[in-house]
Design an enzyme around this catalytic site. Sequence first.
Site, PDB file in Angstrom:
ATOM      1  N   SER A 122     -15.781  20.536 -62.099  1.00  0.00           N
ATOM      2  CA  SER A 122     -14.850  19.452 -61.834  1.00  0.00           C
ATOM      3  C   SER A 122     -15.502  18.235 -61.168  1.00  0.00           C
ATOM      4  O   SER A 122     -14.891  17.166 -61.120  1.00  0.00           O
ATOM      5  CB  SER A 122     -13.704  19.953 -60.943  1.00  0.00           C
ATOM      6  OG  SER A 122     -14.194  20.365 -59.690  1.00  0.00           O
ATOM      7  N   SER A 162     -18.315  24.093 -59.942  1.00  0.00           N
ATOM      8  CA  SER A 162     -18.034  22.665 -60.156  1.00  0.00           C
ATOM      9  C   SER A 162     -19.115  21.684 -59.740  1.00  0.00           C
ATOM     10  O   SER A 162     -18.986  20.492 -59.998  1.00  0.00           O
ATOM     11  CB  SER A 162     -16.741  22.273 -59.460  1.00  0.00           C
ATOM     12  OG  SER A 162     -15.664  22.622 -60.270  1.00  0.00           O
ATOM     13  N   LYS A 182     -17.156  12.945 -53.812  1.00  0.00           N
ATOM     14  CA  LYS A 182     -16.073  13.432 -54.685  1.00  0.00           C
ATOM     15  C   LYS A 182     -14.727  13.170 -54.028  1.00  0.00           C
ATOM     16  O   LYS A 182     -14.583  13.340 -52.807  1.00  0.00           O
ATOM     17  CB  LYS A 182     -16.279  14.929 -54.927  1.00  0.00           C
ATOM     18  CG  LYS A 182     -15.321  15.566 -55.945  1.00  0.00           C
ATOM     19  CD  LYS A 182     -15.673  17.038 -56.158  1.00  0.00           C
ATOM     20  CE  LYS A 182     -14.776  17.723 -57.159  1.00  0.00           C
ATOM     21  NZ  LYS A 182     -15.161  19.148 -57.369  1.00  0.00           N
TER      22      LYS A 182
HETATM   23  N1  GLN Z   1     -13.799  25.419 -63.733  1.00  0.00           N
HETATM   24  C1  GLN Z   1     -13.456  25.928 -62.435  1.00  0.00           C
HETATM   25  C2  GLN Z   1     -11.948  25.938 -62.290  1.00  0.00           C
HETATM   26  O1  GLN Z   1     -11.337  25.282 -63.055  1.00  0.00           O
HETATM   27  C3  GLN Z   1     -14.126  25.060 -61.452  1.00  0.00           C
HETATM   28  C4  GLN Z   1     -13.519  25.052 -60.116  1.00  0.00           C
HETATM   29  C5  GLN Z   1     -14.360  24.367 -59.082  1.00  0.00           C
HETATM   30  O2  GLN Z   1     -15.477  24.783 -58.854  1.00  0.00           O
HETATM   31  N2  GLN Z   1     -13.762  23.414 -58.414  1.00  0.00           N
HETATM   32  O3  GLN Z   1     -11.383  26.590 -61.473  1.00  0.00           O
END
Ligand code: GLN
Length: 484
Positions: A160, A184, A85
Amino acid sequence: MSETPWARPVEENAAAVRAGRLSAVELAEVALAEFGRWEKRKAPPLNAFLALDAEDVRRQARAVDERVARGEDPGPLAGIPVAVKDNICVHGLPTTCGSKILEGYRSPFEATAVRRLRAAGAVIFGKTNLDEFGMGSSTENSAFGPTRNPIDPERVPGGSSGGSAAAVAAGIAPLTLGSETGGSVRQPAALCGIVGVKPTYGRVSRYGLVAFASSLDQIGTIGRRVRDAFLALRVIAGHDRFDATSGAVPVPDFRAAWDAGARGLTVGLPREYFTGDLDTGIAARCQEAWKALESAGARIREVSLPHTQYAIPAYYLVAPAEASSNLARYDGVRYGPRAPSAGSTIEVFEVTREVGFGREVKRRIMLGTYALSAGYYEAYYGRAMRVRAKIADDFARAFESGLDVLFTPTSPTVAFKLGERVGDPIKMYLSDVFTVTANLAGVPAISVPIGSVDGLPVGGQLIARRWDELTLARAAAALERALA
Ligand code: GLN
């Protein structure tokens, strides 16, 4: 896709490379060919990758083969392509975090997790797309365009870590690293029909993971099957002197979990995760999953985690509060491009941040700055932290009552259409309703495929006590097998 080597467990491919029966170069060529098929096609490309240096991939693979030829053992991931990532630093490659504010930045050092992958013989296979700084649940918040779901290109892959999940589901790389602040890794794994593990907070070093919310952030692994994801986790886990929050806790050998089965496990179903609002198709797949575990010998019990309903508001205060502080470093001076027209130092900061950050990131910075400001600190941040402690207590109590793992849906819906939720941040935030609790409590959790609804994958979530990834692995392997 089934004819590629990824149809076999990672362990088998790595063993074949170590034995000289399969070359790392061949595996790299498979990944490069699949990459080309998806990313260079006429139909909309997946856009799962933000960077890939094919020559560097081939060079790494040749180096693995040369070690085997010299009689050395490259390690448990010998020759396995692993994509990373793009908020995790790989030496020499760009790290954009899906943000314009880091465009052109190349990492001068390497994340501990990546260093450990290389030491285990893995071939680092490029950087994957993500919601800007990890903020989002669909990968649509990337400044470099959304990633598409390989199962249905009109739909999101989740987020994400959407690029990492899509890369595995498409059969490009058999393993990827993602990161979790609030779901995420697990949510995109669920939406793409594969496996994603979020370890205990402190299990994997955060050194070289770009900070979003430091008290929640963890690197996780994504693979096609439970064993693959845990093999990678074992490689990257363990104490690191570069991260003071990484725990000096021995990392289990997960192989003990594969054949242990479900007999003797007590699985809790938290009633707050199975309310009337849950999509009926997802509820049906969940029921089939726990019934399968029961048939395999597990005991199933209902349990209550009473503070679940406060998890989303608590998370969306704590995470933005920490983000507003962590993102203060992007000022056009130390990293990335600087707005050219700016005059004074303050203007440099202002203009750089105005043009460099996307809408969602700005929203989070504003939310977080507000929540931390004098006069509101106690009412928002202080309160959210107390709720967080109560959520952690809910889990601790459930496990004290004799449960080994909890089972829940991973996501309240299957993959949604691109564009469907971008205009409605609250709706987007609710995608995380079942996943943020494990981050707030610091406990390990996994998403495992449990079937589909109208052809779209459904993920089931298992959650274990802190540091008990071994039981998590055992329950996940038993579930995978029970549904096979
Ligand atoms: N949907 C979560 C956020 O927007 C996911 C964050 C994550 O795990 N990086 O904060």
